[in-house]
Design a protein around this motif. Sequence first.
Motif, PDB file in Angstrom:
ATOM      1  N   TYR A  10       0.831  -1.334  -0.187  1.00 47.61           N
ATOM      2  CA  TYR A  10      -0.194  -0.160   0.010  1.00 47.61           C
ATOM      3  C   TYR A  10       0.685   1.210   0.002  1.00 47.61           C
ATOM      4  CZ  TYR A  10      -3.400  -3.495   1.356  1.00 47.61           C
ATOM      5  OH  TYR A  10      -4.178  -4.468   1.360  1.00 47.61           O
ATOM      6  N   GLN A  11       0.639   2.248  -0.819  1.00 47.63           N
ATOM      7  CA  GLN A  11       1.204   3.158  -0.880  1.00 47.63           C
ATOM      8  C   GLN A  11       0.366   4.347  -1.158  1.00 47.63           C
ATOM      9  OE1 GLN A  11       4.983   3.720  -1.623  1.00 47.63           O
ATOM     10  NE2 GLN A  11       4.240   6.079  -0.983  1.00 47.63           N
ATOM     11  N   VAL A  12       0.765   5.555  -0.247  1.00 46.01           N
ATOM     12  CA  VAL A  12      -0.025   6.722  -0.120  1.00 46.01           C
ATOM     13  C   VAL A  12       0.760   7.831  -0.621  1.00 46.01           C
ATOM     14  CG1 VAL A  12      -1.652   8.363   1.105  1.00 46.01           C
ATOM     15  CG2 VAL A  12      -1.747   5.861   1.485  1.00 46.01           C
ATOM     16  N   THR A  13       0.273   8.711  -1.513  1.00 45.42           N
ATOM     17  CA  THR A  13       0.843   9.728  -1.940  1.00 45.42           C
ATOM     18  C   THR A  13       0.146  11.240  -2.079  1.00 45.42           C
ATOM     19  OG1 THR A  13       2.792  10.705  -3.424  1.00 45.42           O
ATOM     20  CG2 THR A  13       0.892   9.450  -4.394  1.00 45.42           C
ATOM     21  N   GLN A  14       0.678  12.374  -1.973  1.00 45.66           N
ATOM     22  CA  GLN A  14      -0.175  13.511  -2.204  1.00 45.66           C
ATOM     23  C   GLN A  14      -0.246  13.631  -4.175  1.00 45.66           C
ATOM     24  OE1 GLN A  14       1.940  16.323  -0.128  1.00 45.66           O
ATOM     25  NE2 GLN A  14       0.859  15.938   1.468  1.00 45.66           N
ATOM     26  N   PHE A  15      -1.414  14.565  -4.177  1.00 47.01           N
ATOM     27  CA  PHE A  15      -1.647  14.903  -5.418  1.00 47.01           C
ATOM     28  C   PHE A  15      -0.422  15.538  -5.870  1.00 47.01           C
ATOM     29  CE2 PHE A  15      -4.519  16.131  -8.890  1.00 47.01           C
ATOM     30  CZ  PHE A  15      -3.745  17.288  -9.485  1.00 47.01           C
ATOM     31  N   GLY A  16       0.119  15.151  -7.047  1.00 49.82           N
ATOM     32  CA  GLY A  16       1.250  16.035  -7.821  1.00 49.82           C
ATOM     33  C   GLY A  16       2.867  15.443  -7.362  1.00 49.82           C
ATOM     34  N   LEU A  76       8.288   1.502 -11.246  1.00 50.12           N
ATOM     35  CA  LEU A  76       7.235   2.532 -12.169  1.00 50.12           C
ATOM     36  C   LEU A  76       7.112   3.687 -11.489  1.00 50.12           C
ATOM     37  CD1 LEU A  76       4.566   2.946 -13.740  1.00 50.12           C
ATOM     38  CD2 LEU A  76       3.209   1.775 -12.005  1.00 50.12           C
ATOM     39  N   ASP A  77       7.481   4.570 -12.277  1.00 55.51           N
ATOM     40  CA  ASP A  77       7.554   6.070 -11.783  1.00 55.51           C
ATOM     41  C   ASP A  77       6.421   6.889 -12.408  1.00 55.51           C
ATOM     42  OD1 ASP A  77      10.922   5.982 -12.690  1.00 55.51           O
ATOM     43  OD2 ASP A  77      10.402   5.981 -10.538  1.00 55.51           O
ATOM     44  N   ILE A  78       5.561   7.318 -11.436  1.00 56.44           N
ATOM     45  CA  ILE A  78       4.467   8.193 -11.866  1.00 56.44           C
ATOM     46  C   ILE A  78       5.011   9.720 -11.265  1.00 56.44           C
ATOM     47  CG2 ILE A  78       2.043   8.671 -11.576  1.00 56.44           C
ATOM     48  CD1 ILE A  78       1.737   5.864 -10.345  1.00 56.44           C
ATOM     49  N   ARG A  79       4.996  10.475 -12.605  1.00 55.92           N
ATOM     50  CA  ARG A  79       5.846  11.762 -12.233  1.00 55.92           C
ATOM     51  C   ARG A  79       4.875  12.707 -11.503  1.00 55.92           C
ATOM     52  NH1 ARG A  79       8.584  13.353 -17.986  1.00 55.92           N
ATOM     53  NH2 ARG A  79       6.496  13.488 -18.573  1.00 55.92           N
ATOM     54  N   SER A  80       3.654  12.944 -11.736  1.00 55.00           N
ATOM     55  CA  SER A  80       2.745  13.907 -11.230  1.00 55.00           C
ATOM     56  C   SER A  80       1.531  13.228 -11.005  1.00 55.00           C
ATOM     57  CB  SER A  80       2.774  15.181 -11.865  1.00 55.00           C
ATOM     58  OG  SER A  80       1.692  16.028 -11.487  1.00 55.00           O
ATOM     59  N   PRO A  81       1.084  12.429  -9.936  1.00 53.11           N
ATOM     60  CA  PRO A  81      -0.004  11.684  -9.729  1.00 53.11           C
ATOM     61  C   PRO A  81      -1.204  12.443  -9.565  1.00 53.11           C
ATOM     62  CG  PRO A  81       1.619  10.865  -8.205  1.00 53.11           C
ATOM     63  CD  PRO A  81       2.235  12.040  -8.545  1.00 53.11           C
ATOM     64  N   GLY A  82      -2.195  12.062 -10.467  1.00 58.23           N
ATOM     65  CA  GLY A  82      -3.638  12.825 -10.288  1.00 58.23           C
ATOM     66  C   GLY A  82      -4.631  11.730  -9.622  1.00 58.23           C
ATOM     67  N   LEU A  83      -5.621  12.330  -9.285  1.00 57.81           N
ATOM     68  CA  LEU A  83      -6.663  11.564  -8.506  1.00 57.81           C
ATOM     69  C   LEU A  83      -7.085  10.217  -9.437  1.00 57.81           C
ATOM     70  CD1 LEU A  83      -8.948  14.324  -6.980  1.00 57.81           C
ATOM     71  CD2 LEU A  83      -7.065  13.129  -5.978  1.00 57.81           C
ATOM     72  N   PHE A 105       2.475 -12.904 -11.815  1.00 54.41           N
ATOM     73  CA  PHE A 105       2.059 -11.707 -11.099  1.00 54.41           C
ATOM     74  C   PHE A 105       2.339 -11.872  -9.634  1.00 54.41           C
ATOM     75  CE2 PHE A 105      -0.477  -9.655 -14.373  1.00 54.41           C
ATOM     76  CZ  PHE A 105      -0.820 -10.431 -15.062  1.00 54.41           C
ATOM     77  N   GLY A 106       2.932 -10.361  -9.351  1.00 55.68           N
ATOM     78  CA  GLY A 106       2.684 -10.083  -7.996  1.00 55.68           C
ATOM     79  C   GLY A 106       1.521  -9.720  -7.513  1.00 55.68           C
ATOM     80  N   ASP A 107       1.490  -9.657  -6.157  1.00 50.70           N
ATOM     81  CA  ASP A 107       0.150  -9.227  -5.657  1.00 50.70           C
ATOM     82  C   ASP A 107      -0.163  -7.594  -5.805  1.00 50.70           C
ATOM     83  OD1 ASP A 107       0.537 -11.792  -2.883  1.00 50.70           O
ATOM     84  OD2 ASP A 107      -0.790 -11.763  -4.877  1.00 50.70           O
ATOM     85  N   GLY A 108       0.588  -6.732  -6.223  1.00 42.80           N
ATOM     86  CA  GLY A 108       0.196  -5.619  -6.415  1.00 42.80           C
ATOM     87  C   GLY A 108       0.641  -4.588  -5.418  1.00 42.80           C
ATOM     88  N   THR A 109       0.686  -3.267  -5.639  1.00 42.60           N
ATOM     89  CA  THR A 109       0.723  -2.190  -4.763  1.00 42.60           C
ATOM     90  C   THR A 109      -0.583  -1.386  -5.147  1.00 42.60           C
ATOM     91  OG1 THR A 109       3.150  -2.228  -4.848  1.00 42.60           O
ATOM     92  CG2 THR A 109       1.949  -0.028  -4.203  1.00 42.60           C
ATOM     93  N   ARG A 110      -1.068  -1.091  -3.924  1.00 43.45           N
ATOM     94  CA  ARG A 110      -2.299  -0.378  -4.033  1.00 43.45           C
ATOM     95  C   ARG A 110      -2.086   1.312  -3.771  1.00 43.45           C
ATOM     96  NH1 ARG A 110      -7.333  -1.129  -5.065  1.00 43.45           N
ATOM     97  NH2 ARG A 110      -7.363  -3.507  -4.339  1.00 43.45           N
ATOM     98  N   LEU A 111      -2.224   2.097  -4.708  1.00 37.33           N
ATOM     99  CA  LEU A 111      -1.816   3.536  -4.720  1.00 37.33           C
ATOM    100  C   LEU A 111      -3.253   4.224  -4.454  1.00 37.33           C
ATOM    101  CD1 LEU A 111       0.367   5.608  -5.093  1.00 37.33           C
ATOM    102  CD2 LEU A 111      -0.443   5.693  -7.447  1.00 37.33           C
ATOM    103  N   SER A 112      -2.872   5.176  -3.273  1.00 33.50           N
ATOM    104  CA  SER A 112      -3.938   6.137  -3.089  1.00 33.50           C
ATOM    105  C   SER A 112      -3.377   7.409  -3.321  1.00 33.50           C
ATOM    106  CB  SER A 112      -4.448   5.921  -1.573  1.00 33.50           C
ATOM    107  OG  SER A 112      -5.030   4.668  -1.396  1.00 33.50           O
ATOM    108  N   ILE A 113      -4.230   8.579  -3.769  1.00 33.78           N
ATOM    109  CA  ILE A 113      -3.717   9.821  -4.028  1.00 33.78           C
ATOM    110  C   ILE A 113      -4.724  10.610  -2.919  1.00 33.78           C
ATOM    111  CG2 ILE A 113      -3.497  11.607  -5.588  1.00 33.78           C
ATOM    112  CD1 ILE A 113      -1.997   8.986  -6.450  1.00 33.78           C
ATOM    113  N   LEU A 114      -3.824  11.524  -2.280  1.00 35.89           N
ATOM    114  CA  LEU A 114      -4.463  12.294  -1.368  1.00 35.89           C
ATOM    115  C   LEU A 114      -4.694  13.828  -1.984  1.00 35.89           C
ATOM    116  CD1 LEU A 114      -2.770  11.382   2.213  1.00 35.89           C
ATOM    117  CD2 LEU A 114      -5.040  10.670   0.954  1.00 35.89           C
TER     118      LEU A 114
END
Lengths: 114, 109
Positions: A10-16, A76-83, A105-114
């Motif tokens: 699980y990964q949480v990041t901020q918008f952008g 995997l790089d996400i340069r400016s995550p959006g919602l 497959f791996g079991d994945g990373t669930r990405l949340s954007i605040l």
Amino acid sequence: DAMVIQNPRYQVTQFGKPVTLSCSQTLNHNVMYWYQQKSSQAPKLLFHYYDKDFNNEADTPDNFQSRRPNTSFCFLDIRSPGLGDAAMYLCATSSNQGRNQPQHFGDGTRLSIL
Amino acid sequence: DAKTTQPNSMESNEEEPVHLPCNHSTISGTDYIHWYRQLPSQGPEYVIHGLTSNVNNRMASLAIAEDRKSSTLILHRATLRDAAVYYCILQTGANNLFFGTGTRLTVIP
């Protein structure tokens, strides 16, 4: 004896704010893939590496990049995550390119954007 | 991308056989038929694949129609652990899987 390992789960990041997801494999496979899976949808291929050769799907946004420094690791790089980028990100490997090669497959990373 | 058509959902009683159908009328001669399943909160798991002949492995059997326009995944005795979304996929290119919507299998105790 996990063979395709994704960290974190699980990964949480901020918008952008740039974020990097990681994948490692113990299978010594030539091919590594990244998929995006949004809630209640099927996985969608973003891109894949065959050894060091990078293959981008035509509709993958430029915001998504990938690196494969060696056989075992892929990022995997996400340069400016959006919602809209909130999703499960799945890494997979296969031993070779070929229509009869299963993917692991791996079991994945669930990405949340605040 | 080659398309497959599957029922959205199916139910089965525990310990009974399950037949999951898939239509792929646009299949070409060199396309492989793959099946994966995805359990809740996990990545997809390879189940079986085939080209023309029926295939068996420890997880399931794959029955392929003679004209290859349809196939059926057979779970011989459904268990609660088999509850998952099952994806039927045509592998047409190098090794890229293009998932359809899949069939959500519910196993009833």
